[in-house]
Structures are given as C-alpha cells and as structure tokens.
Design a protein around this motif. Structure first.
Motif, mmCIF file in Angstrom:
data_model
loop_
_atom_site.group_PDB
_atom_site.id
_atom_site.type_symbol
_atom_site.label_atom_id
_atom_site.label_comp_id
_atom_site.label_asym_id
_atom_site.label_seq_id
_atom_site.Cartn_x
_atom_site.Cartn_y
_atom_site.Cartn_z
ATOM 1 N N CYS A 120 -2.524 -9.487 23.944
ATOM 2 C CA CYS A 120 -2.428 -9.871 22.707
ATOM 3 C C CYS A 120 -2.409 -8.238 22.052
ATOM 4 O O CYS A 120 -1.550 -8.212 20.930
ATOM 5 C CB CYS A 120 -3.705 -10.605 22.214
ATOM 6 N N ASN A 121 -3.158 -7.424 22.505
ATOM 7 C CA ASN A 121 -3.200 -6.207 21.540
ATOM 8 C C ASN A 121 -1.812 -5.606 21.646
ATOM 9 O O ASN A 121 -1.528 -4.816 20.645
ATOM 10 C CB ASN A 121 -4.314 -5.210 22.357
ATOM 11 N N ILE A 122 -1.179 -5.389 22.822
ATOM 12 C CA ILE A 122 0.174 -4.868 22.794
ATOM 13 C C ILE A 122 1.149 -5.620 21.876
ATOM 14 O O ILE A 122 1.685 -5.095 21.041
ATOM 15 C CB ILE A 122 0.414 -4.736 24.543
ATOM 16 N N LEU A 167 6.141 -7.897 24.588
ATOM 17 C CA LEU A 167 5.422 -8.238 25.686
ATOM 18 C C LEU A 167 5.493 -7.146 26.882
ATOM 19 O O LEU A 167 6.576 -6.649 26.898
ATOM 20 C CB LEU A 167 5.918 -9.747 26.299
ATOM 21 N N GLU A 168 4.119 -6.775 27.473
ATOM 22 C CA GLU A 168 4.440 -6.017 28.439
ATOM 23 C C GLU A 168 3.742 -6.679 29.737
ATOM 24 O O GLU A 168 2.810 -7.482 29.440
ATOM 25 C CB GLU A 168 3.749 -4.564 28.151
ATOM 26 N N LEU A 169 4.103 -6.219 31.059
ATOM 27 C CA LEU A 169 3.221 -6.923 32.221
ATOM 28 C C LEU A 169 2.030 -5.840 32.302
ATOM 29 O O LEU A 169 2.550 -4.553 32.018
ATOM 30 C CB LEU A 169 4.139 -6.719 33.446
ATOM 31 N N SER A 170 0.720 -6.048 32.517
ATOM 32 C CA SER A 170 -0.226 -5.308 32.627
ATOM 33 C C SER A 170 -1.231 -5.814 33.843
ATOM 34 O O SER A 170 -2.210 -6.403 33.614
ATOM 35 C CB SER A 170 -1.010 -5.574 31.261
ATOM 36 N N PRO A 171 -0.936 -5.314 34.919
ATOM 37 C CA PRO A 171 -1.553 -5.959 36.134
ATOM 38 C C PRO A 171 -3.158 -5.156 36.041
ATOM 39 O O PRO A 171 -3.070 -3.852 35.611
ATOM 40 C CB PRO A 171 -0.861 -5.490 37.239
ATOM 41 N N THR A 172 -4.094 -5.543 36.642
ATOM 42 C CA THR A 172 -5.388 -4.879 36.721
ATOM 43 C C THR A 172 -5.284 -3.762 37.853
ATOM 44 O O THR A 172 -4.939 -3.903 38.828
ATOM 45 C CB THR A 172 -6.324 -6.021 37.136
ATOM 46 N N LEU A 173 -5.732 -2.603 37.211
ATOM 47 C CA LEU A 173 -5.879 -1.580 38.061
ATOM 48 C C LEU A 173 -7.394 -1.356 38.486
ATOM 49 O O LEU A 173 -7.585 -1.072 39.722
ATOM 50 C CB LEU A 173 -5.729 -0.404 37.109
ATOM 51 N N ASP A 174 -8.225 -1.586 37.778
ATOM 52 C CA ASP A 174 -9.650 -1.452 37.924
ATOM 53 C C ASP A 174 -10.380 -2.540 37.241
ATOM 54 O O ASP A 174 -10.154 -2.629 36.082
ATOM 55 C CB ASP A 174 -10.010 -0.057 37.889
ATOM 56 N N LEU A 175 -11.204 -3.358 37.870
ATOM 57 C CA LEU A 175 -12.170 -4.139 37.199
ATOM 58 C C LEU A 175 -13.634 -4.182 37.772
ATOM 59 O O LEU A 175 -13.859 -4.309 38.881
ATOM 60 C CB LEU A 175 -11.587 -5.570 37.320
ATOM 61 N N SER A 180 -0.657 5.761 26.710
ATOM 62 C CA SER A 180 0.918 5.382 26.887
ATOM 63 C C SER A 180 0.985 4.598 28.317
ATOM 64 O O SER A 180 2.075 3.997 28.550
ATOM 65 C CB SER A 180 1.567 6.539 27.065
ATOM 66 N N SER A 181 -0.095 4.913 29.261
ATOM 67 C CA SER A 181 0.179 4.007 30.830
ATOM 68 C C SER A 181 -0.834 3.230 30.919
ATOM 69 O O SER A 181 -0.741 2.317 31.868
ATOM 70 C CB SER A 181 0.298 5.064 31.441
ATOM 71 N N PHE A 223 -6.024 -1.634 33.040
ATOM 72 C CA PHE A 223 -5.185 -2.392 33.058
ATOM 73 C C PHE A 223 -3.771 -1.464 32.754
ATOM 74 O O PHE A 223 -3.468 -0.863 31.992
ATOM 75 C CB PHE A 223 -4.684 -3.672 32.213
ATOM 76 N N MET A 224 -2.807 -1.502 33.985
ATOM 77 C CA MET A 224 -1.381 -0.588 33.803
ATOM 78 C C MET A 224 -0.534 -1.177 33.025
ATOM 79 O O MET A 224 -0.257 -2.420 32.806
ATOM 80 C CB MET A 224 -0.774 -0.698 35.248
ATOM 81 N N ARG A 225 0.078 -0.151 31.987
ATOM 82 C CA ARG A 225 1.052 -0.905 31.284
ATOM 83 C C ARG A 225 2.592 -0.711 31.728
ATOM 84 O O ARG A 225 2.891 0.479 32.290
ATOM 85 C CB ARG A 225 1.008 -0.081 29.858
#
Length: 165
Positions: free
Chosen positions: A77-79, A86-94, A119-120, A144-146
């Motif tokens: 939503c923010n992006i 729309l961007e894919l944003s997989p979880t890097l760390d949680l 940016s990333s 989350f990775m952009r």
C-alpha cells in the motif's frame, strides 16, 4: 477496464493482495482498513488454529503469519500510494516478540505500518492485539526487499488492480 491509480482505494488493493495468498485465505484473514500509513487485518478465531488443545490458544505460527501479512500488505500500500506502481516485496527479516497468548474464541487484529522506504528495502512495524492495541499479544518489526515493478506478472497485477475477468 483500466484502473486510475490516482483514485484507487488502498483497502481494495490490500484486500485483493491478501486474497491472492493461499495461506491467508485458509486462515480467513480479512482487511478491515488500509491507507498509505497503515493496514488493519482481522484473524478470526477458529478451532483449526489451536496450538495448545488444553487451553484453546491459537498457535504462535498463525500470529507470525498475521504479522508478516500485515507488514507486507502495508509495504504494498505504501509503495502504491507513493509511486502508483506495484512491487513484489518478499520478507527479508521478521522479528516477532510474543507478550502473551491470545484469548480463545476471540479474533486477533494485526495493525502494521511501513514507516520507511529506501531504494531497496521497506521497513515495517506491527502489533497484534485483541481488545486494545494498548494491550498487545505481540509486536513485530520487519524488513522487505523491494523488487522492480517490471517483475510483477500481468496476471498478478490485474488481480490486484481488479482488472480483467
């Protein structure tokens, strides 16, 4: 029908995004609110989600899924609000800190915000609660990775934008 991204309700986008995730459909997650600043998702209580049969307490992994989904949806939503894409944003760390078990037979709510976009990487924080956000079940922070908008497939983009069919 082409959707105008300048007038696209973020709650609709968030609802479609969550609906695309099989585990979210299975858990019965529903988006109650979404804006450029936050997302609120409900996890209804179900006996199928019990991790401890003697107590009826929901399994901690389900709470983690709620938090991950709320944070990821906040990123989408923010992006979209900021860049109209729309961007894919997989979880890097949680990281999820559990403070107390959820009470049986009550919904759990996940409130999340994406508070920083680089940016990333997108940075998020979230709270899981039942009766009051001031009495949390768990707290989470995530990154989350952009990934470039060009990596979003046409079918996924159309599903999120409510186009086609």
């Amino acid at each position: 029908m082409k959707t105008n991204p300048d007038f696209f309700p973020l709650t609709d986008l968030a609802t479609r995004f969550v609906g695309q995730l099989v585990q979210c459909r299975r858990l019965g997650l529903s988006v109650l609110e979404a804006s450029e600043q936050h997302v609120l998702i409900e996890l209804p209580y179900s006996s199928e989600l019990i991790g401890y049969p003697d107590t009826g307490v929901i399994h901690g992994g389900v709470i983690t899924t709620l938090m991950d989904t709320a944070c990821g949806t906040a990123v989408v939503c923010n992006i979209f609000d900021k860049y109209k894409s729309l961007e894919l944003s997989p979880t890097l760390d949680l990281r999820v800190d559990y403070m107390k078990p959820a009470e049986p037979n009550k919904s759990v709510y996940g409130f999340a915000e994406c508070y920083k976009l680089s940016s990333s990487v997108a940075f998020t924080r979230a709270i899981a609660y039942q009766d009051s956000i001031d009495d949390p079940i768990a707290h989470a922070v995530g990154s989350f990775m952009r990934i470039s908008p060009e990596m979003v497939g046409d079918a996924f983009r159309q599903a999120l934008m409510g186009e086609g069919k």
